[in-house]
Enzyme design. Structure first.
Site, PDB file in Angstrom:
ATOM      1  N   LYS A 183       0.852  -1.186   0.000  1.00 60.74           N
ATOM      2  CA  LYS A 183       0.000   0.000   0.000  1.00 60.74           C
ATOM      3  C   LYS A 183       0.894   1.244   0.000  1.00 60.74           C
ATOM      4  CE  LYS A 183      -1.529   2.964   2.279  1.00 60.74           C
ATOM      5  NZ  LYS A 183      -1.491   4.273   1.640  1.00 60.74           N
ATOM      6  N   ALA A 185       1.868   5.304  -0.359  1.00 57.73           N
ATOM      7  CA  ALA A 185       1.237   6.526   0.146  1.00 57.73           C
ATOM      8  C   ALA A 185       0.270   7.074  -0.897  1.00 57.73           C
ATOM      9  CB  ALA A 185       2.302   7.567   0.465  1.00 57.73           C
ATOM     10  N   GLU A 259       9.855   1.229  10.471  1.00 58.41           N
ATOM     11  CA  GLU A 259      10.868   2.242  10.106  1.00 58.41           C
ATOM     12  C   GLU A 259      10.190   3.591  10.288  1.00 58.41           C
ATOM     13  OE1 GLU A 259      13.956   1.702   9.276  1.00 58.41           O
ATOM     14  OE2 GLU A 259      14.007  -0.426   8.794  1.00 58.41           O
ATOM     15  N   ARG A 287      19.095  16.741   1.282  1.00 55.36           N
ATOM     16  CA  ARG A 287      18.648  15.590   0.493  1.00 55.36           C
ATOM     17  C   ARG A 287      17.139  15.490   0.644  1.00 55.36           C
ATOM     18  NH1 ARG A 287      19.048   9.618   2.195  1.00 55.36           N
ATOM     19  NH2 ARG A 287      18.622   8.506   0.256  1.00 55.36           N
ATOM     20  N   CYS A 293      13.723  10.770   6.700  1.00 57.45           N
ATOM     21  CA  CYS A 293      13.793  10.367   8.115  1.00 57.45           C
ATOM     22  C   CYS A 293      15.211  10.475   8.631  1.00 57.45           C
ATOM     23  CB  CYS A 293      13.297   8.940   8.253  1.00 57.45           C
ATOM     24  SG  CYS A 293      14.107   7.838   7.090  1.00 57.45           S
ATOM     25  N   GLU A 390      10.417  16.387  14.548  1.00 57.23           N
ATOM     26  CA  GLU A 390      10.967  16.126  13.220  1.00 57.23           C
ATOM     27  C   GLU A 390      10.552  17.273  12.295  1.00 57.23           C
ATOM     28  OE1 GLU A 390       9.357  12.606  11.330  1.00 57.23           O
ATOM     29  OE2 GLU A 390      11.302  12.124  10.463  1.00 57.23           O
ATOM     30  N   SER A 450      22.569   6.219   3.933  1.00 57.46           N
ATOM     31  CA  SER A 450      21.789   5.116   3.360  1.00 57.46           C
ATOM     32  C   SER A 450      22.631   4.347   2.352  1.00 57.46           C
ATOM     33  CB  SER A 450      20.538   5.662   2.653  1.00 57.46           C
ATOM     34  OG  SER A 450      19.826   6.476   3.540  1.00 57.46           O
TER      35      SER A 450
HETATM   36  P1  NAP Z   1       2.508   8.597   7.497  1.00 58.67           P
HETATM   37  O1  NAP Z   1       1.498   9.647   7.535  1.00 58.67           O
HETATM   38  O2  NAP Z   1       2.741   7.791   8.705  1.00 58.67           O
HETATM   39  O3  NAP Z   1       2.133   7.682   6.246  1.00 58.67           O
HETATM   40  C1  NAP Z   1       2.921   6.581   5.880  1.00 58.67           C
HETATM   41  C2  NAP Z   1       2.050   5.522   5.277  1.00 58.67           C
HETATM   42  O4  NAP Z   1       1.118   5.087   6.270  1.00 58.67           O
HETATM   43  C3  NAP Z   1       1.201   6.009   4.097  1.00 58.67           C
HETATM   44  O5  NAP Z   1       1.109   4.987   3.145  1.00 58.67           O
HETATM   45  C4  NAP Z   1      -0.135   6.273   4.749  1.00 58.67           C
HETATM   46  O6  NAP Z   1      -1.221   6.168   3.851  1.00 58.67           O
HETATM   47  C5  NAP Z   1      -0.194   5.148   5.750  1.00 58.67           C
HETATM   48  N1  NAP Z   1      -1.143   5.375   6.834  1.00 58.67           N
HETATM   49  C6  NAP Z   1      -1.578   6.548   7.352  1.00 58.67           C
HETATM   50  N2  NAP Z   1      -2.495   6.318   8.310  1.00 58.67           N
HETATM   51  C7  NAP Z   1      -2.650   4.980   8.406  1.00 58.67           C
HETATM   52  C8  NAP Z   1      -3.463   4.123   9.208  1.00 58.67           C
HETATM   53  N3  NAP Z   1      -4.292   4.591  10.118  1.00 58.67           N
HETATM   54  N4  NAP Z   1      -3.375   2.790   9.016  1.00 58.67           N
HETATM   55  C9  NAP Z   1      -2.533   2.291   8.109  1.00 58.67           C
HETATM   56  N5  NAP Z   1      -1.750   3.045   7.309  1.00 58.67           N
HETATM   57  C10 NAP Z   1      -1.787   4.375   7.467  1.00 58.67           C
HETATM   58  O7  NAP Z   1       3.950   9.173   7.141  1.00 58.67           O
HETATM   59  P2  NAP Z   1       4.344  10.098   5.922  1.00 58.67           P
HETATM   60  O8  NAP Z   1       3.995  11.482   6.279  1.00 58.67           O
HETATM   61  O9  NAP Z   1       3.864   9.540   4.646  1.00 58.67           O
HETATM   62  O10 NAP Z   1       5.922   9.898   5.911  1.00 58.67           O
HETATM   63  C11 NAP Z   1       6.775  10.656   6.640  1.00 58.67           C
HETATM   64  C12 NAP Z   1       7.242   9.914   7.872  1.00 58.67           C
HETATM   65  O11 NAP Z   1       7.889   8.700   7.490  1.00 58.67           O
HETATM   66  C13 NAP Z   1       8.285  10.686   8.638  1.00 58.67           C
HETATM   67  O12 NAP Z   1       8.037  10.622  10.018  1.00 58.67           O
HETATM   68  C14 NAP Z   1       9.574   9.970   8.287  1.00 58.67           C
HETATM   69  O13 NAP Z   1      10.600  10.129   9.235  1.00 58.67           O
HETATM   70  C15 NAP Z   1       9.120   8.575   8.155  1.00 58.67           C
HETATM   71  N6  NAP Z   1      10.074   7.793   7.356  1.00 58.67           N
HETATM   72  C16 NAP Z   1      10.827   6.851   7.988  1.00 58.67           C
HETATM   73  C17 NAP Z   1      11.753   6.126   7.270  1.00 58.67           C
HETATM   74  C18 NAP Z   1      12.590   5.085   7.945  1.00 58.67           C
HETATM   75  O14 NAP Z   1      13.134   4.230   7.235  1.00 58.67           O
HETATM   76  N7  NAP Z   1      12.739   5.093   9.260  1.00 58.67           N
HETATM   77  C19 NAP Z   1      11.900   6.344   5.901  1.00 58.67           C
HETATM   78  C20 NAP Z   1      11.117   7.318   5.282  1.00 58.67           C
HETATM   79  C21 NAP Z   1      10.191   8.021   6.037  1.00 58.67           C
HETATM   80  P3  NAP Z   1      -1.910   7.472   3.206  1.00 58.67           P
HETATM   81  O15 NAP Z   1      -0.892   8.081   2.361  1.00 58.67           O
HETATM   82  O16 NAP Z   1      -3.051   6.902   2.462  1.00 58.67           O
HETATM   83  O17 NAP Z   1      -2.318   8.347   4.367  1.00 58.67           O
END
Ligand code: NAP
Length: 486
Positions: A183, A185, A259, A287, A293, A390, A450
């Site tokens: 799934k 984003a 992650e 970057r 993240c 963050e 990375s």
């Molecule tokens: P997010 O809002 O948590 O969304 C990530 C994914 O989760 C999306 O596919 C989103 O779908 C889905 N999601 C949202 N609500 C959900 C729910 N209730 N149940 C199941 N899935 C759900 O995060 P983001 O804003 O896209 O990404 C940024 C975050 O990712 C930052 O905090 C960043 O640090 C972190 N990140 C971490 C890593 C790592 O490897 N540690 C790498 C990259 C990013 P929808 O798009 O449909 O809402």
């Protein structure tokens, strides 16, 4: 949008991939994908229902036994072919990512190289899945361990690296013999849809990879997570959503990899090579427009070099050109949406109010798209929100420190523990500081950490599990032990 870009977007499948067939959502709904540099709609993709989610899991479950029995070499060859094909089509993938996510083409090309490499790495790992044979210490029995695929896996990925966050999960799952429901984003599904089609072209059997796009995210994901046929959940995204998913997965004690978010410290000691430190700061901060993240979030600079470092870093940041990522000469694209831009603006405002001095930038850009100026702020107190939250944008808060112990203490003073960066010429200090930092990853004298051949992941609220390296495939394997009496 130029006509070639338009035809590229048109060529991407817009449906749900379930059991090898592309289909519309069961209620016919679609969701819009936006270009963040203009706010205009790029495409409509299928908006999956709960029933579609279940159908995707049905397909993954049905394909699991056959896929697990497929020879490792065959699984690896599919990944290798996919690596070659992504590389051949690098420009298309880069353009798609830039259109739906906003980063510059140069950055998207970098992500294509990085993302494809996971397929090459795991094509090599597919044939190196080993068990063990030993004699029990008392000599009474023989101990055999064997590795088996975990089974059907749900993969939820974020928008910031639309390709790589997928390939580093899909690669090891294919290599290990797991089937999956992916799934992506909602804001950046096109790259994943194009990748899924490419994997089909490379011979991935029907049902091994199923892709669903949905705006009804929580409603569609929860029943899959709670379905006892699902054997693993791997999530990359925010810590808040991650926590909720861990709760949901607890019901059936699902195997989980998380992650999550980061709050990376970037520590510069007096003895550091300042040219390298400033180069590293540009990479670690800028970057992906700071939407990573691993992005340096808090800059701690030792007093003796703080003024010079701040001035040189601000000069480099001020020289960056903002604009649409597909345009030549552009260094910095837009943030993903208005909410992200306004959130960054609020953090900067708070830092200002708390006494921070803005050396460059500091404002959102008026007009179309969601741009925010590359920003450097000095004298930022520890109480400023920007030091604990963050940022996910092009903002660098700097504060100074006196001693190594103080730098370590402040660097560790966060709930997160993903990436960290240290600049020093002292080898003994490298060892001391690396041992003391509570982070899953530490970059020494380098601003990018990375690497597909290295284990990527965090501790504390940054999650658990590792992606890439030798560790990456273990996340998709179970160990069975067989005791054999001779
Ligand atoms: P997010 O809002 O948590 O969304 C990530 C994914 O989760 C999306 O596919 C989103 O779908 C889905 N999601 C949202 N609500 C959900 C729910 N209730 N149940 C199941 N899935 C759900 O995060 P983001 O804003 O896209 O990404 C940024 C975050 O990712 C930052 O905090 C960043 O640090 C972190 N990140 C971490 C890593 C790592 O490897 N540690 C790498 C990259 C990013 P929808 O798009 O449909 O809402």
């Amino acid at each position: 949008m130029a006509s070639t870009q338009k035809s590229l977007v048109e060529s991407v499948p817009k449906g749900l991939l379930i059991g090898g067939t592309w289909r519309a959502s069961s209620d016919g709904a679609t969701l819009a994908v936006e270009d963040p540099s203009s706010g205009t709609t790029l495409a409509q993709v299928a908006d999956a229902t709960v029933a579609d989610g279940t159908a995707a899991l049905d397909a993954a479950v049905a394909a699991q036994a056959g896929w697990a029995a497929t020879p490792p070499r065959d699984r690896g060859e599919i990944l290798r072919a996919a690596f070659e094909r992504i590389s051949e089509r690098a420009e298309d993938f880069a353009t798609l990512m830039t259109l739906e996510m906003g980063k510059t083409l140069a950055e998207s090309r970098g992500e294509v190289t990085y993302g494809a490499e996971f397929f090459r790495w795991f094509s090599e790992e597919a044939v190196r899945i080993h068990g063990r044979w030993s004699t029990a210490p008392n000599g009474a029995t023989r101990l055999l361990t064997m590795k088996k695929p975990v089974g059907p896996t749900l993969m939820i990925t974020p928008w910031n690296f639309p390709l790589a966050m997928g390939t580093r999960k899909i690669g090891p799952a294919i290599a290990a013999g797991c089937t999956m429901v992916v799934k992506p984003a909602s804001q950046t599904p096109l790259t994943m849809l194009a990748l899924a089609e490419l994997l089909q072209e490379c011979g991935l059997p029907a049902g091994v990879l199923n892709v669903i796009t949905t705006s009804r995210t929580g409603d569609v994901m929860e029943p899959i997570i709670k379905d006892p046929r699902l054997r693993k959940l791997t999530f990359t995204g925010s810590t808040g959503v991650g926590r909720r998913l861990v709760e949901q997965s607890a019901e059936q004690l699902l195997r989980v990899s998380m992650e999550l978010g980061g709050n990376a410290p970037f520590i510069v000691f007096d003895d550091a090579d300042l040219d390298r430190a400033v180069d590293g700061a540009m990479l670690a901060k800028m970057r992906n427009i700071g939407e990573a993240c691993t992005a340096a979030n808090r800059f701690f600079v030792q007093e003796g070099v703080a003024d010079e470092f701040g001035a040189r870093f601000a000069k480099r940041m001020a020289a960056l050109t903002m604009g649409k990522g597909t345009k030549k000469g552009v260094d910095v694209g837009p943030l993903i949406d208005a909410k992200a831009r306004d959130g960054v603006a609020a953090l900067v405002e708070d830092a200002r109010e708390q006494g921070g001095t803005v050396l460059t930038g500091g404002s959102a850009v008026k007009g179309r798209g969601y741009f925010f100026e590359p920003t450097v702020i000095t004298d930022v107190p520890a109480s400023a929100r920007v030091m604990s939250e963050e940022i996910f944008g092009p903002v660098a808060p700097i504060s100074t420190f006196r001693t190594e112990a103080e730098a370590i203490e402040r660097a560790n003073n966060t709930e997160y523990g993903l990436a960290s960066y240290v600049f020093t010429a002292d080898l003994a200090r490298v060892i001391r500081v690396s041992e003391a930092l509570e982070y899953g990853m530490i970059g020494i004298n380098q601003g990018i950490i990375s690497n597909p051949a290295a284990p990527f992941g965090g501790v504390k609220a940054s999650g658990f599990g590792r992606e890439g390296g030798f560790e990456g495939i273990e996340e998709y394997l179970e160990t069975t032990y067989v005791g054999i009496a001779p």
